[in-house]
Design an enzyme around this catalytic site. Sequence first.
Site, mmCIF file in Angstrom:
data_model
loop_
_atom_site.group_PDB
_atom_site.id
_atom_site.type_symbol
_atom_site.label_atom_id
_atom_site.label_comp_id
_atom_site.label_asym_id
_atom_site.label_seq_id
_atom_site.Cartn_x
_atom_site.Cartn_y
_atom_site.Cartn_z
ATOM 1 N N CYS A 45 0.759 -1.217 -0.109
ATOM 2 C CA CYS A 45 0.129 -0.086 -0.069
ATOM 3 C C CYS A 45 0.850 1.321 0.017
ATOM 4 C CB CYS A 45 -0.826 0.104 1.172
ATOM 5 S SG CYS A 45 -2.138 1.409 1.367
ATOM 6 N N HIS A 64 -2.437 -3.689 5.097
ATOM 7 C CA HIS A 64 -2.496 -3.365 6.411
ATOM 8 C C HIS A 64 -3.575 -3.060 7.117
ATOM 9 C CE1 HIS A 64 -2.897 0.967 5.747
ATOM 10 N NE2 HIS A 64 -2.328 0.644 4.648
ATOM 11 N N ARG A 93 3.073 4.625 6.450
ATOM 12 C CA ARG A 93 3.278 4.124 7.571
ATOM 13 C C ARG A 93 3.792 2.736 7.343
ATOM 14 N NH1 ARG A 93 -2.423 5.059 10.230
ATOM 15 N NH2 ARG A 93 -2.688 4.423 8.094
ATOM 16 N N ASP A 108 0.535 3.756 1.621
ATOM 17 C CA ASP A 108 0.580 4.360 3.056
ATOM 18 C C ASP A 108 1.865 4.628 3.697
ATOM 19 O OD1 ASP A 108 0.283 4.594 6.313
ATOM 20 O OD2 ASP A 108 -1.944 4.229 5.418
ATOM 21 N N CYS A 133 -6.667 0.290 6.773
ATOM 22 C CA CYS A 133 -6.169 0.652 5.437
ATOM 23 C C CYS A 133 -7.471 1.838 5.074
ATOM 24 C CB CYS A 133 -5.973 -0.404 4.302
ATOM 25 S SG CYS A 133 -5.696 0.152 2.598
#
Length: 217
Positions: free
Chosen positions: A50, A106, A54, A52, A109
Amino acid sequence: MCAKKKEHKHITYQGLLDGNKKFIKHALKSDPDYFKKLATQNPPVLWIGCADSRVPANQITNTAPGEIFVHRNIANMVIHTDMNMLSVLDYAVNVLHVRHVIVTGHYGCGGVLAAMSNKEFGLIDNWLRHIKDVYRVHAEELDKIKDEDERSNRLVELNVIENAYNLCKTSIVQNAWKNGQQLEVHGWVYSLSTGIITDMKVSTSNNDKLDDVFKFK
């Protein structure tokens, strides 16, 4: 009383450039040949994760630069019309000869949460529709989960499983297997709250588990 807004570390444009200088200094101090060793990449892993911020692939797997070839998009999707993803996959499999391709989602999400809603978000709705299709396929199971967080977590898992399966459908992966190349496909889910990676137990190294209609002879 209103909850206090979380303050993020202020990062400036110049701060990024200054950070680069510190990175170089630290890298050369630990290994004078650090950048010479990176001149040729030979990663054994392709990570489809992803976008993302993090979920940094190297950091959460404790690996070094050069050890993981990375492709990221919203909600770690493997879509057969996505030329970006297919180009990365083709290069990783046929040029770099990676041994493992891992789809990593994750919990929490944002893309999955958005796909679960009935809101209109704009251009991204066309991308999220693929996640909605995963929900549709597994609606009977998901609709039985009353807690929204638990339902979204399960959709994250199912989305990883479906996209690992989508990888196996590609001619790129199937031809690698047909040619005797050692290549495994995996599905993982990462927890932002614990840092733990959960293996979805869908690892495969051939097309035996594919429905016949998807198999190339």
